[in-house]
Design a protein around this motif. Structure first.
Motif, PDB file in Angstrom:
ATOM      1  N   TRP A 116       0.830  -1.204   0.000  1.00 41.67           N
ATOM      2  CA  TRP A 116       0.000   0.000   0.000  1.00 41.67           C
ATOM      3  C   TRP A 116       0.873   1.266   0.000  1.00 41.67           C
ATOM      4  CZ3 TRP A 116      -0.654   3.746   3.929  1.00 41.67           C
ATOM      5  CH2 TRP A 116      -1.699   4.645   3.718  1.00 41.67           C
ATOM      6  N   LYS A 117       1.904   1.259   0.832  1.00 43.82           N
ATOM      7  CA  LYS A 117       2.814   2.411   0.858  1.00 43.82           C
ATOM      8  C   LYS A 117       3.544   2.565  -0.470  1.00 43.82           C
ATOM      9  CE  LYS A 117       3.842   2.654   5.822  1.00 43.82           C
ATOM     10  NZ  LYS A 117       4.912   2.572   6.843  1.00 43.82           N
ATOM     11  N   GLN A 118       3.909   1.447  -1.075  1.00 45.48           N
ATOM     12  CA  GLN A 118       4.603   1.493  -2.353  1.00 45.48           C
ATOM     13  C   GLN A 118       3.710   2.114  -3.426  1.00 45.48           C
ATOM     14  OE1 GLN A 118       5.930  -2.361  -3.669  1.00 45.48           O
ATOM     15  NE2 GLN A 118       6.933  -1.582  -5.493  1.00 45.48           N
ATOM     16  N   GLU A 119       2.434   1.725  -3.448  1.00 42.14           N
ATOM     17  CA  GLU A 119       1.497   2.295  -4.407  1.00 42.14           C
ATOM     18  C   GLU A 119       1.279   3.782  -4.124  1.00 42.14           C
ATOM     19  OE1 GLU A 119       0.539   0.918  -6.985  1.00 42.14           O
ATOM     20  OE2 GLU A 119       0.742  -1.235  -6.680  1.00 42.14           O
ATOM     21  N   LEU A 120       1.222   4.139  -2.835  1.00 38.28           N
ATOM     22  CA  LEU A 120       0.993   5.536  -2.458  1.00 38.28           C
ATOM     23  C   LEU A 120       2.150   6.415  -2.902  1.00 38.28           C
ATOM     24  CD1 LEU A 120      -0.854   7.523  -0.878  1.00 38.28           C
ATOM     25  CD2 LEU A 120       0.499   6.968   1.159  1.00 38.28           C
ATOM     26  N   ARG A 121       3.358   5.860  -2.894  1.00 39.36           N
ATOM     27  CA  ARG A 121       4.549   6.632  -3.238  1.00 39.36           C
ATOM     28  C   ARG A 121       4.961   6.439  -4.695  1.00 39.36           C
ATOM     29  NH1 ARG A 121       6.971   4.923   2.587  1.00 39.36           N
ATOM     30  NH2 ARG A 121       6.135   6.695   3.753  1.00 39.36           N
ATOM     31  N   HIS A 122       4.016   6.057  -5.526  1.00 39.68           N
ATOM     32  CA  HIS A 122       4.270   5.945  -6.967  1.00 39.68           C
ATOM     33  C   HIS A 122       4.858   7.264  -7.454  1.00 39.68           C
ATOM     34  CE1 HIS A 122       3.340   5.894 -11.278  1.00 39.68           C
ATOM     35  NE2 HIS A 122       3.340   4.568 -11.186  1.00 39.68           N
ATOM     36  N   PRO A 123       5.913   7.225  -8.283  1.00 39.53           N
ATOM     37  CA  PRO A 123       6.596   8.460  -8.692  1.00 39.53           C
ATOM     38  C   PRO A 123       5.669   9.530  -9.272  1.00 39.53           C
ATOM     39  CG  PRO A 123       7.875   6.550  -9.346  1.00 39.53           C
ATOM     40  CD  PRO A 123       6.586   6.023  -8.808  1.00 39.53           C
ATOM     41  N   GLY A 139       0.665  30.650  -3.649  1.00 36.19           N
ATOM     42  CA  GLY A 139      -0.534  31.359  -3.227  1.00 36.19           C
ATOM     43  C   GLY A 139      -1.844  30.760  -3.661  1.00 36.19           C
ATOM     44  N   LEU A 140      -1.845  29.569  -4.253  1.00 36.97           N
ATOM     45  CA  LEU A 140      -3.086  28.929  -4.658  1.00 36.97           C
ATOM     46  C   LEU A 140      -3.586  28.028  -3.531  1.00 36.97           C
ATOM     47  CD1 LEU A 140      -2.507  27.907  -8.387  1.00 36.97           C
ATOM     48  CD2 LEU A 140      -3.751  29.862  -7.496  1.00 36.97           C
ATOM     49  N   ALA A 141      -4.784  28.298  -3.059  1.00 40.52           N
ATOM     50  CA  ALA A 141      -5.375  27.465  -2.012  1.00 40.52           C
ATOM     51  C   ALA A 141      -5.968  26.206  -2.632  1.00 40.52           C
ATOM     52  CB  ALA A 141      -6.462  28.240  -1.270  1.00 40.52           C
ATOM     53  N   LEU A 142      -5.873  25.118  -1.926  1.00 36.17           N
ATOM     54  CA  LEU A 142      -6.480  23.868  -2.378  1.00 36.17           C
ATOM     55  C   LEU A 142      -7.846  23.759  -1.735  1.00 36.17           C
ATOM     56  CD1 LEU A 142      -3.481  21.385  -2.055  1.00 36.17           C
ATOM     57  CD2 LEU A 142      -4.126  22.817  -3.996  1.00 36.17           C
ATOM     58  N   ALA A 143      -8.879  24.013  -2.514  1.00 41.61           N
ATOM     59  CA  ALA A 143     -10.226  23.889  -1.964  1.00 41.61           C
ATOM     60  C   ALA A 143     -10.491  22.461  -1.514  1.00 41.61           C
ATOM     61  CB  ALA A 143     -11.258  24.304  -3.006  1.00 41.61           C
ATOM     62  N   TYR A 144      -9.826  21.528  -2.141  1.00 40.48           N
ATOM     63  CA  TYR A 144     -10.069  20.126  -1.823  1.00 40.48           C
ATOM     64  C   TYR A 144      -8.831  19.315  -2.150  1.00 40.48           C
ATOM     65  CZ  TYR A 144     -11.688  15.342  -2.467  1.00 40.48           C
ATOM     66  OH  TYR A 144     -11.815  13.984  -2.405  1.00 40.48           O
ATOM     67  N   ALA A 145      -8.460  18.448  -1.242  1.00 40.03           N
ATOM     68  CA  ALA A 145      -7.394  17.481  -1.503  1.00 40.03           C
ATOM     69  C   ALA A 145      -7.843  16.155  -0.894  1.00 40.03           C
ATOM     70  CB  ALA A 145      -6.075  17.928  -0.880  1.00 40.03           C
ATOM     71  N   PRO A 146      -8.086  15.139  -1.710  1.00 42.96           N
ATOM     72  CA  PRO A 146      -8.603  13.872  -1.184  1.00 42.96           C
ATOM     73  C   PRO A 146      -7.670  13.254  -0.154  1.00 42.96           C
ATOM     74  CG  PRO A 146      -7.816  13.621  -3.444  1.00 42.96           C
ATOM     75  CD  PRO A 146      -7.810  15.078  -3.154  1.00 42.96           C
ATOM     76  N   GLY A 147      -8.267  12.734   0.912  1.00 41.59           N
ATOM     77  CA  GLY A 147      -7.458  12.165   1.982  1.00 41.59           C
ATOM     78  C   GLY A 147      -6.592  11.011   1.521  1.00 41.59           C
ATOM     79  N   TRP A 148      -7.091  10.198   0.586  1.00 41.73           N
ATOM     80  CA  TRP A 148      -6.312   9.036   0.135  1.00 41.73           C
ATOM     81  C   TRP A 148      -5.029   9.464  -0.550  1.00 41.73           C
ATOM     82  CZ3 TRP A 148      -4.785   8.447  -4.835  1.00 41.73           C
ATOM     83  CH2 TRP A 148      -5.473   9.157  -5.817  1.00 41.73           C
ATOM     84  N   ALA A 164      -0.974  11.760   8.040  1.00 39.11           N
ATOM     85  CA  ALA A 164      -0.784  11.470   6.619  1.00 39.11           C
ATOM     86  C   ALA A 164       0.523  10.722   6.421  1.00 39.11           C
ATOM     87  CB  ALA A 164      -0.778  12.766   5.810  1.00 39.11           C
ATOM     88  N   VAL A 165       0.473   9.613   5.697  1.00 35.27           N
ATOM     89  CA  VAL A 165       1.667   8.830   5.411  1.00 35.27           C
ATOM     90  C   VAL A 165       2.541   9.547   4.386  1.00 35.27           C
ATOM     91  CG1 VAL A 165       2.509   6.625   4.520  1.00 35.27           C
ATOM     92  CG2 VAL A 165       0.470   6.683   5.965  1.00 35.27           C
ATOM     93  N   ALA A 166       1.905  10.182   3.409  1.00 29.85           N
ATOM     94  CA  ALA A 166       2.637  10.904   2.356  1.00 29.85           C
ATOM     95  C   ALA A 166       1.984  12.278   2.174  1.00 29.85           C
ATOM     96  CB  ALA A 166       2.620  10.120   1.054  1.00 29.85           C
ATOM     97  N   PRO A 167       2.218  13.204   3.096  1.00 29.29           N
ATOM     98  CA  PRO A 167       1.544  14.508   3.027  1.00 29.29           C
ATOM     99  C   PRO A 167       2.010  15.352   1.845  1.00 29.29           C
ATOM    100  CG  PRO A 167       3.233  14.535   4.721  1.00 29.29           C
ATOM    101  CD  PRO A 167       3.142  13.110   4.230  1.00 29.29           C
ATOM    102  N   ILE A 168       1.164  16.277   1.446  1.00 25.59           N
ATOM    103  CA  ILE A 168       1.552  17.252   0.425  1.00 25.59           C
ATOM    104  C   ILE A 168       2.684  18.094   1.001  1.00 25.59           C
ATOM    105  CG2 ILE A 168       0.787  19.281  -0.877  1.00 25.59           C
ATOM    106  CD1 ILE A 168      -2.022  18.028  -0.894  1.00 25.59           C
TER     107      ILE A 168
END
Length: 306
Positions: A116-123, A139-148, A164-168
């Motif tokens: 799961w972590k490997q898929e999450l960290r796909h390049p 300066g661009l706000a993210l109105a939405y960023a999916p939790g997955w 978050a395992v792999a945060p923005i």
């Protein structure tokens, strides 16, 4: 950059038009795309990437290895109890088998987590998170960023966890240029000639929904417990010749009152939810049209997740 605009249901955190609003941001995004072999300003390509990656994450979480690990874990935990009721020889065999099964279960579940972590960290997915972090820095706000996308988990209530395992990623803020979407020379969205680019004002109903979105959910369970307690007290009074047991019947109208309060709150929440959902869709449409929008609260982001 293509002119394809995804529908609101596809829930892109940022459209290509927003990424192209600042020339410096566009240059940075294209550099990231070159490293990862994907044009992140192409909404169709990004939508396909997110769809593919989310499917891969779901497959990693729900594949045969998950069921094998869960089954082995259950059997390994049940065998010692079965051994206590079996003969000496059977008990020894059960205890001997529980150890290897436990090892198999742990190994399988650890493997599932690693995959799961490997898929999450796909390049390509990591590159997209880098794009979103760079956009925030410009300066661009993210109105939405999916939790997955950040590797967050959903709790029993359906809300994304804070961890978050792999945060923005976060980068140092960049001063916006005048004449861009982040600069002062651009007129506010409400003055735009394009109605679709107008960011709606948050109404009192939407604010109220954000306040009560996570409230409630206990009325049904509490009402049932009160009825069971009343029934138990009545049975105790009837079987033990103790009239005081019948006093618990007063809990029945209390349970009905709790249910009525829960229904009233539920109806009010549904009414406010419709207002909030309309606001969220309007914000997403404005963002798709190139407007600068505010970040949505967790309660409103959950509407998009649902």
């Amino acid at each position: 950059m293509t002119g394809t605009t995804p529908t609101p249901a596809e829930q892109l955190p940022l459209e290509g038009t927003a990424l192209a609003s600042d020339p410096r941001l566009l240059t940075a995004v294209r550099a990231i795309g070159t490293r990862h072999g994907l044009d992140y300003t192409d909404d169709s390509a990004v939508t396909a990437l997110l769809t593919e990656r989310r499917g891969a994450l779901r497959s990693a979480e729900r594949g045969p290895l998950v069921w094998l690990g869960a089954l082995a874990l259950v059997i390994a935990l049940l065998l010692p109890f079965a051994a206590s009721t079996a003969s000496t020889q059977a008990a020894r065999a059960s205890l001997a088998a529980s150890g290897p099964l436990l090892v198999i279960a742990v190994a399988a579940l650890v493997r599932v987590r690693d995959r799961w972590k490997q898929e999450l960290r796909h390049p390509a997915l990591a590159g997209y998170r880098e794009v979103l972090g760079t956009a925030r820095a410009h300066g661009l706000a993210l109105a939405y960023a999916p939790g997955w996308l950040e590797g967050r988990r959903k709790d029993s209530a359906g809300s994304w966890s804070e961890k978050a395992v792999a945060p923005i990623p976060s980068y140092e803020s960049v001063e916006p240029q005048a004449g861009t979407a982040g600069g002062e020379a651009v007129p506010p969205a409400e003055d735009s000639s394009d109605p679709a680019a107008q960011v709606p004002a948050k109404s009192q109903a939407v604010t109220a929904y954000e306040t009560i979105a996570d409230q409630g959910g206990w009325h049904d369970e509490t009402g049932c417990l009160l009825v069971l307690a009343a029934g138990g007290g009545a049975v105790w009074g009837a079987t033990s010749d103790t009239p005081a047991g019948y006093a618990t019947l007063v809990l029945v109208p209390v349970a009905i009152l709790v249910w009525l309060l829960g229904r009233r709150q539920g109806l009010e929440k549904e009414r406010l939810r419709a207002e909030a959902l309309s606001y969220v869709r309007a914000v997403r449409s404005a963002q798709a049209a190139g407007a600068r929008v505010p970040e949505l609260s967790p309660a409103l982001r959950k509407l998009l997740d649902d």
